[in-house]
Design an enzyme around this catalytic site. Sequence first.
Site, PDB file in Angstrom:
ATOM      1  N   HIS A 202       0.854  -1.206  -0.086  1.00 56.87           N
ATOM      2  CA  HIS A 202       0.006  -0.053  -0.082  1.00 56.87           C
ATOM      3  C   HIS A 202       0.698   1.271  -0.122  1.00 56.87           C
ATOM      4  O   HIS A 202       0.578   2.134  -0.606  1.00 56.87           O
ATOM      5  CB  HIS A 202      -0.952  -0.019   1.365  1.00 56.87           C
ATOM      6  CG  HIS A 202      -2.301  -0.822   0.982  1.00 56.87           C
ATOM      7  ND1 HIS A 202      -3.103  -1.364   1.995  1.00 56.87           N
ATOM      8  CD2 HIS A 202      -2.783  -1.310  -0.109  1.00 56.87           C
ATOM      9  CE1 HIS A 202      -4.069  -1.926   1.449  1.00 56.87           C
ATOM     10  NE2 HIS A 202      -3.702  -2.026   0.356  1.00 56.87           N
ATOM     11  N   ARG A 309      -7.895  -7.449 -10.668  1.00 59.48           N
ATOM     12  CA  ARG A 309      -7.833  -8.652  -9.768  1.00 59.48           C
ATOM     13  C   ARG A 309      -8.741  -8.716  -8.690  1.00 59.48           C
ATOM     14  O   ARG A 309      -8.672  -7.573  -7.748  1.00 59.48           O
ATOM     15  CB  ARG A 309      -6.457  -8.630  -9.231  1.00 59.48           C
ATOM     16  CG  ARG A 309      -5.280  -8.608 -10.175  1.00 59.48           C
ATOM     17  CD  ARG A 309      -4.019  -8.629  -9.573  1.00 59.48           C
ATOM     18  NE  ARG A 309      -2.718  -8.945 -10.493  1.00 59.48           N
ATOM     19  CZ  ARG A 309      -2.075  -7.806 -11.307  1.00 59.48           C
ATOM     20  NH1 ARG A 309      -2.474  -6.575 -10.900  1.00 59.48           N
ATOM     21  NH2 ARG A 309      -1.194  -8.112 -12.122  1.00 59.48           N
ATOM     22  N   GLU A 445      -2.616 -18.338 -20.142  1.00 58.44           N
ATOM     23  CA  GLU A 445      -1.529 -18.350 -19.260  1.00 58.44           C
ATOM     24  C   GLU A 445      -0.881 -19.685 -19.339  1.00 58.44           C
ATOM     25  O   GLU A 445       0.073 -19.891 -18.565  1.00 58.44           O
ATOM     26  CB  GLU A 445      -1.562 -17.673 -18.078  1.00 58.44           C
ATOM     27  CG  GLU A 445      -2.826 -18.080 -17.315  1.00 58.44           C
ATOM     28  CD  GLU A 445      -3.531 -17.310 -16.192  1.00 58.44           C
ATOM     29  OE1 GLU A 445      -2.490 -16.865 -15.627  1.00 58.44           O
ATOM     30  OE2 GLU A 445      -4.627 -17.373 -15.799  1.00 58.44           O
ATOM     31  N   ASN A 468       3.117 -13.658 -17.336  1.00 59.96           N
ATOM     32  CA  ASN A 468       3.912 -14.060 -16.008  1.00 59.96           C
ATOM     33  C   ASN A 468       3.693 -15.413 -15.888  1.00 59.96           C
ATOM     34  O   ASN A 468       4.739 -16.330 -15.620  1.00 59.96           O
ATOM     35  CB  ASN A 468       3.407 -13.181 -14.990  1.00 59.96           C
ATOM     36  CG  ASN A 468       3.587 -11.731 -14.945  1.00 59.96           C
ATOM     37  OD1 ASN A 468       3.986 -11.216 -15.790  1.00 59.96           O
ATOM     38  ND2 ASN A 468       2.815 -11.250 -13.912  1.00 59.96           N
ATOM     39  N   ASP A 469       2.612 -15.961 -15.776  1.00 60.97           N
ATOM     40  CA  ASP A 469       2.574 -17.460 -15.940  1.00 60.97           C
ATOM     41  C   ASP A 469       2.905 -18.274 -16.921  1.00 60.97           C
ATOM     42  O   ASP A 469       3.269 -19.419 -16.966  1.00 60.97           O
ATOM     43  CB  ASP A 469       1.107 -17.738 -15.316  1.00 60.97           C
ATOM     44  CG  ASP A 469       0.819 -17.906 -13.959  1.00 60.97           C
ATOM     45  OD1 ASP A 469       1.696 -17.822 -13.231  1.00 60.97           O
ATOM     46  OD2 ASP A 469      -0.366 -17.683 -13.334  1.00 60.97           O
ATOM     47  N   CYS A 516      -1.407  -8.996 -20.805  1.00 58.17           N
ATOM     48  CA  CYS A 516      -1.462  -7.880 -19.388  1.00 58.17           C
ATOM     49  C   CYS A 516      -0.388  -8.417 -18.435  1.00 58.17           C
ATOM     50  O   CYS A 516      -0.470  -7.943 -17.290  1.00 58.17           O
ATOM     51  CB  CYS A 516      -3.070  -8.200 -18.774  1.00 58.17           C
ATOM     52  SG  CYS A 516      -3.244 -10.241 -18.415  1.00 58.17           S
TER      53      CYS A 516
END
Length: 607
Positions: A202, A309, A445, A468-469, A516
Site C-alpha cells: 500500500h 484482480r 497463461e 507472467n504465468d 496483461c
Amino acid sequence: MSKEGDEREPEGSERRRRFEGIAASPGVAIGPAYVVDRHKIPVPRRSIDRTEADAEVHRFRKGLRDTQAQLEQIKARLPHGEHRQILKAQQLMLRDPDMATHVEQLIREEHLCAEWALSRVADEIRDTLQKADDQYFRERSSDMTFLAERVLLALRGEDPAEIDPPAGAVVVAHDLPPADTAGFARTEVVGMVTAIGGQTSHSAIVARSLEIPAVVGVDDIDQEVEDGDTLIVDAIHGVVVVRPSTEELEQWEEIRDRYERFEDRVQREHGLPASGRDGTHVTLRANVALEAELGSALFHGAEGVGLYRTEFMFMDREVPPSEEEHYRLAKNVLRRVAPYPVVFRTFDLGSDKPTRLMSWTERERNPAMGLRSLRLALREREMFLAQLRGLLRAAVHGPLRIMLPLVSGLGELRAAYDAVAEARRQLADARIAHAQVVPVGIMIEMPSAAIMADLLAPHVDFMSIGTNDLIQYTLAIDRDNDDVGYLYRPLHPSILRLIKGVAQAGREHGISVSLCGEMAADPRYTWVLAGLGVRELSMHPSAIPVIKNIIRGSDLAEMEALAQQVLEAPDVDEAERLLLAVMRERFPEHLQHGGGQPLHGEREAPP
C-alpha cells in the site's frame, strides 16, 4: 536483496554506500535522509477472570472505534485520491466481522486480555498471508501489522506519533503505514526508501499516486542511514546511494533533471491516443488490484482496466464475499472508470494466494499446478456463482467484461460457461436486474491454451495473454527462485511463438487479444509485442505514458520488422541483442524507465 557496491569506501569509513532494492514508484530523488524510528509495541500477555470478559470485549470494541476515528481524521485531511481510498480499505479491514469475532472468542473462551487476543489473531492472519507465493498477498501482511499496532495503542489510550519530515527530505524507514505515507500529500517529501515491501504494498501504491520516487525492499537501510545523510534514490533501477561524492552528486543531479524533463514531456500526451504515425492504434489499459489505483490509471491515460484482480476480496476471511459485496465493488469501479470498460478476472486463488477459506491447499505438494484459479472456482461452485451473480448485476452500470483465469482447454471453458448460465438463471428467477449480454473471455497463461488458441477463440469474446504465468509454465521455472530465476527470459523463442499464435488466432476469429503480463509495461518489448500482432496492452498505470509515447513515435512496418528479426533469432541471447540494438538507438530515454530484469549485456543502472 540489497548488496554492497563495488566502489571503495573513503578511508576510515566502514559504512556501506550503495544499496539495491525494488523500484516501486519511478523517479530520481536527491535529499537529506529523514529516518523514522519505530519501536515494536509490547503486547501484555495477561489472563483475565471469566467475570471480566464482558468488560474486556467492551474495551476491545472501543479500541476498534477509536482506531476507526483516527483513520477517519487522517483521511479527512487529505485530498481525494488513492491515499484516501487505501485508508478507506484499511477501515474496512477493521470492520471485518470475522476478525472481531475471533478476538472476542479468545477473550471469552480462553480468557485472554484484549491485547493478547488481538495479537494472536493478527499473527494468524499475517502467517496466512506470508505463506503466499504471490508478492501482492504477502505484502498485505504489513497492513495487518499496522492496524493491530494502532488498535494496541488505542487500548493503551495512546495516539500513534505522526511523522513530520521537512521539505526536501527523503524518508527512510523499516516500513511505512499507509496512514503515514498518505500524509506526505501535505508535505514536500522528495523520496521514500523502506527496508521491506514490494511493488504492490500500500505504501508503494500511495507513493506512486503522489508521484514520490520510492525504492522498497532495501535490506537494513533504516539501520545503515542516519538523519541528514545525503541520499540519491534511483527509483528507476531500484538503487540507493548514500553519501555520494561531489562528482557523483553532480552526475545524479543531471540525471534527475533529464528524467523530470522527459516525464513532463510524455505526461503531456496522457490524453492523446496511443496511435502510431501511420494510424495504427494500440489500446492501453491498466492492471488494478484495488479501487485505490483507479485514479492513477485514469490520470496516466488508461483506456479502461484490462485486468481487475478480485482476489483481495477473499483474503483474511472465514466467510466468502457475498453476491452483494461483489456487486457493490464492481458497480463502484465501473462508475469511476466510465465510459471505459473494466475486465474483472474471477478469483484467482490457490496455494500461491492462500486464504482461510482454503485450508486444504496446504496438503498440495506442487501448488502451482494444483487446485487453484478456475479449477478451484469450479469446485467451490457456490462461491463462484456468488461472484458471477454480482458481476452480472453490476454490468447494467457500465461496460463490464468477465475474464476466466487459467483455462486449459474447452472442457473447463464449457464448465465455466455453464456456471455463468446458472448464475444468470438464478438472477432471472429472483427477478433481480442484470445484464443479459456480458462479454466473457479467458486468460491465456498455460501452454495448452496458447497452443490451441485457434480452437478456443470461436467460443470466447476476447483473450488476454498472461505472460507472467505463461513464461513460467512454458520454461518450467519459478522466477522467484534465485537458482533458476535467470532463466526467466521473455524473448525466448517459444514465448514469442506462443504470443504470435494467440494474436493470429484472435485476428482470424475477429476477437480482441490483449497482453496483461509484466512484458506489457516494459518499453523494451513494445515494438515486439505490437509487431507480433498484439493491439491491446494492460499494465501498471505509471508505465502507460512511456509506452504511449513510444507507440506515437513509431509505425507498424518498423515494429513488425523488428518482431520478425527477433522471431528468427536462433536463441534468446541473439534475440535480446537484436532488440536492444534497435530500441536503444530509437528510444534511449524511454528504456531508462523500463522494468524487468536486465537483458543480456544490459547495464543495470547509471552512472
